[in-house]
Design a protein around this motif. Structure first.
Motif, PDB file in Angstrom:
ATOM      1  N   SER A  98      38.519  56.744  31.498  1.00  0.00           N
ATOM      2  CA  SER A  98      37.767  55.520  31.214  1.00  0.00           C
ATOM      3  C   SER A  98      38.749  54.417  30.841  1.00  0.00           C
ATOM      4  O   SER A  98      39.588  54.599  29.949  1.00  0.00           O
ATOM      5  N   GLY A  99      38.640  53.275  31.535  1.00  0.00           N
ATOM      6  CA  GLY A  99      39.537  52.156  31.241  1.00  0.00           C
ATOM      7  C   GLY A  99      40.985  52.550  31.480  1.00  0.00           C
ATOM      8  O   GLY A  99      41.340  53.044  32.547  1.00  0.00           O
ATOM      9  N   ILE A 100      41.827  52.368  30.453  1.00  0.00           N
ATOM     10  CA  ILE A 100      43.243  52.734  30.624  1.00  0.00           C
ATOM     11  C   ILE A 100      43.494  54.199  30.280  1.00  0.00           C
ATOM     12  O   ILE A 100      44.625  54.664  30.359  1.00  0.00           O
ATOM     13  N   TRP A 101      42.439  54.904  29.862  1.00  0.00           N
ATOM     14  CA  TRP A 101      42.626  56.230  29.276  1.00  0.00           C
ATOM     15  C   TRP A 101      42.199  57.370  30.187  1.00  0.00           C
ATOM     16  O   TRP A 101      41.165  57.307  30.842  1.00  0.00           O
ATOM     17  N   HIS A 142      44.083  52.033  40.026  1.00  0.00           N
ATOM     18  CA  HIS A 142      43.434  51.688  38.762  1.00  0.00           C
ATOM     19  C   HIS A 142      43.636  50.234  38.311  1.00  0.00           C
ATOM     20  O   HIS A 142      43.721  49.966  37.114  1.00  0.00           O
ATOM     21  N   GLN A 143      43.690  49.310  39.272  1.00  0.00           N
ATOM     22  CA  GLN A 143      43.805  47.909  38.875  1.00  0.00           C
ATOM     23  C   GLN A 143      42.739  47.520  37.837  1.00  0.00           C
ATOM     24  O   GLN A 143      43.023  46.843  36.867  1.00  0.00           O
ATOM     25  N   VAL A 144      41.486  47.922  38.068  1.00  0.00           N
ATOM     26  CA  VAL A 144      40.409  47.512  37.149  1.00  0.00           C
ATOM     27  C   VAL A 144      40.138  48.590  36.096  1.00  0.00           C
ATOM     28  O   VAL A 144      39.131  48.539  35.389  1.00  0.00           O
ATOM     29  N   GLY A 145      41.040  49.542  35.976  1.00  0.00           N
ATOM     30  CA  GLY A 145      40.867  50.640  35.024  1.00  0.00           C
ATOM     31  C   GLY A 145      39.959  51.707  35.606  1.00  0.00           C
ATOM     32  O   GLY A 145      39.351  51.524  36.665  1.00  0.00           O
ATOM     33  N   HIS A 146      39.888  52.826  34.909  1.00  0.00           N
ATOM     34  CA  HIS A 146      39.051  53.930  35.405  1.00  0.00           C
ATOM     35  C   HIS A 146      37.580  53.684  35.059  1.00  0.00           C
ATOM     36  O   HIS A 146      37.244  53.323  33.924  1.00  0.00           O
ATOM     37  N   GLY A 147      36.733  53.884  36.045  1.00  0.00           N
ATOM     38  CA  GLY A 147      35.285  53.830  35.814  1.00  0.00           C
ATOM     39  C   GLY A 147      34.794  52.482  35.338  1.00  0.00           C
ATOM     40  O   GLY A 147      33.924  52.409  34.459  1.00  0.00           O
ATOM     41  N   PRO A 193      50.491  49.788  34.510  1.00  0.00           N
ATOM     42  CA  PRO A 193      49.261  49.912  33.712  1.00  0.00           C
ATOM     43  C   PRO A 193      48.073  49.293  34.434  1.00  0.00           C
ATOM     44  O   PRO A 193      48.258  48.423  35.292  1.00  0.00           O
ATOM     45  N   PRO A 194      46.859  49.718  34.113  1.00  0.00           N
ATOM     46  CA  PRO A 194      45.696  48.998  34.625  1.00  0.00           C
ATOM     47  C   PRO A 194      45.810  47.518  34.250  1.00  0.00           C
ATOM     48  O   PRO A 194      46.310  47.177  33.166  1.00  0.00           O
ATOM     49  N   LEU A 195      45.334  46.637  35.132  1.00  0.00           N
ATOM     50  CA  LEU A 195      45.483  45.201  34.868  1.00  0.00           C
ATOM     51  C   LEU A 195      44.560  44.743  33.739  1.00  0.00           C
ATOM     52  O   LEU A 195      44.718  43.627  33.231  1.00  0.00           O
ATOM     53  N   VAL A 196      43.607  45.591  33.362  1.00  0.00           N
ATOM     54  CA  VAL A 196      42.673  45.230  32.287  1.00  0.00           C
ATOM     55  C   VAL A 196      43.232  45.607  30.911  1.00  0.00           C
ATOM     56  O   VAL A 196      42.556  45.423  29.900  1.00  0.00           O
ATOM     57  N   ILE A 197      44.439  46.102  30.875  1.00  0.00           N
ATOM     58  CA  ILE A 197      44.991  46.601  29.603  1.00  0.00           C
ATOM     59  C   ILE A 197      45.042  45.497  28.540  1.00  0.00           C
ATOM     60  O   ILE A 197      45.332  44.335  28.848  1.00  0.00           O
TER      61      ILE A 197
END
Ligand SMILES: Cc1ncc(COP(=O)(O)O)c(C=O)c1O
Length: 443
Positions: free
Chosen positions: A61-64, A82-87, A420-424
């Motif tokens: 989920s997200g960066i995790w 995972h640009q937008v993070g997971h899920g 990292p995901p870009l939403v980090i």
């Protein structure tokens, strides 16, 4: 038989069977995980780079990522999906809606999801890159590009780069340049010539660490000698160890392809849609390719999706099958891609990748100034690399960071690649860089 561990260091991926790896497993994996890994090894074909697995996951989920023992791990690898993070909730909702209404679209029917995605990619892509074809994976999309280049030019030869990766299928490994994929596999595609990549730290043309585009000049030399090359195929930015050529490199390649009637095909499968701070990495170079191949994050991290996007004038194969893939116009995949692009736009992720990437690179530079084991740092957007003098240290750093809840990939044996995901959140990025710095310093 070759022992894969002999090759993994210098190839894409991490070390699979080293003593450090065994120590890490002994210290960190509990009974439940070991049981699942044993079942995995029993049921799956073993192959280099992906077996044996490190660990087993139960959620993302997200960066995790979360493993089956409940440990949370920041995902700075994510296989580049995972640009937008997971899920991402918007992506998941869009896919659920497609699954509830149109779970599959058989060949020869179209659907609004697929048409909207093709139109959106055409609107985003500069120049006359207006025509698309979708595929379930990057290697398949590369295959479509190679076929179209042959048909469009009436030539079959390609020039691609040593050390590159374009997918694991036979056509893709023929143009790829990594021994771990090419060795002992028999004849590859004919006419697939290779040249040295732009890699200033290992430049074959003596650029002295700062590319002066002599390597691109060599591509022109080969184009001129061969006279009948269909396409030059390049990863715009090589993601396995983050090679970021200067603008002059692509200006030279573009002009050389035009002069010699070759098509310029850019593989942006792992770096498209924001990773470099631009929707398309080539936008950072002020050139427009004849074809660009997208994948990975295009499916929002939830669906296998890839796309070939080409100039309008290359719509010349109406009587051939370029792709013909069963899931070509997958409603769920296209819904995932549309939602992913919407998220990138709505959440300002290009700007975010540029801003956070610049801050992170600054910090890496300061690390380099203080830590002698670091021989180079580089980056573009939120694709960052720390090159270490020693491959053994890189492996040690990898396991130290994993133990502290951070996952990333090591490229070419000694390059720590941070994606990292870009939403980090800024603070999570800072924490992660702190973990990496401590792991290198303590080496
Ligand atoms: C540059 C590049 N091209 C192509 C591919 C192949 O994509 P796929 O695994 O979806 O076939 C990859 C995958 O890692 C890649 O990094």
């Amino acid at each position: 038989m070759n022992d894969p561990s002999n090759h993994d260091r210098s190839a894409e991926g991490d070390v699979n069977r080293s003593p450090r790896r065994k120590r890490w497993e002994a210290e960190h994996l509990g009974t439940a995980t070991r049981a699942l890994l044993a079942e995995d090894a029993k049921h799956f074909l073993h192959q280099s780079l992906s077996t044996p697995c490190w660990n087993a996951l139960r959620s993302a989920s997200g960066i995790w990522l979360e493993d089956v023992e409940g440990r949370r791990i920041m995902d700075f690898h994510g296989n580049s999906v995972h640009q937008v993070g997971h899920g991402h909730p918007r992506v998941v909702a869009a896919v659920k809606q497609a699954l509830d209404t149109l779970p599959f679209s058989p060949r020869r029917f179209t659907n609004a999801y697929a048409v909207s995605l093709a139109a959106k990619l055409a609107a985003l892509a500069p120049g006359d890159l207006n025509k698309a074809l979708f595929a379930p994976g990057g290697a398949e999309a590369i295959g479509m590009a190679l076929k179209l280049a042959r048909i469009a030019t009436g030539r079959h030869k390609t020039i691609s780069m040593w050390d590159s990766f374009h997918g694991a299928s036979l056509d893709a490994i023929s143009i790829g340049g990594e021994a771990v994929f090419r060795r002992d596999i028999g004849p590859l595609l004919p006419g697939t010539e290779h040249v040295p990549p732009c890699d200033p730290r290992a430049c074959r043309f003596g650029c002295g660490g700062s590319c002066d585009a002599r390597c691109a000049g060599y591509v022109e030399y080969v184009l001129a000698k061969e006279e009948d090359v269909a396409a030059v195929v390049v990863e715009t930015v090589r993601s396995t160890d983050v090679q970021v050529p200067p603008r002059a490199y692509y200006e030279t390649l573009r002009a050389a392809c035009d002069r010699h009637g070759a098509l310029l095909i850019l593989d942006e499968i792992p770096v498209c849609l924001g990773r470099t701070g631009a929707m398309f990495a080539f936008e950072r170079y002020g050139i427009v390719p004849d074809m660009v191949v997208l994948g990975k994050g295009l499916g929002g991290g939830v669906f296998p999706m890839a796309a070939l996007v080409v100039r309008e004038g290359l719509d010349v194969a109406a009587d051939r099958a370029l792709g013909h893939y069963t899931h070509e116009k997958s409603p769920a995949g296209c819904a995932a891609a549309l939602a992913t692009i919407e998220v990138i736009e709505a959440e300002g992720l290009l700007e975010r990748a540029n801003r956070l990437g610049a801050q992170a690179l600054e910090r890496l530079r300061s690390m380099r100034a203080r830590i002698p084991a670091i021989v180079d740092v580089r980056g573009i957007g939120l694709l960052l690399a720390i090159e270490l003098a020693d491959a053994g240290l890189a492996e040690e750093v990898l396991y130290r960071c994993l133990a502290k809840g951070l996952s990333f990939k090591v490229g070419q044996g000694n390059v720590i690649v941070l994606a990292p995901p870009l939403v980090i959140e800024e603070r999570d990025l800072e924490t992660a860089l702190g973990i990496v710095e401590a792991a290198i310093r303590d080496g």
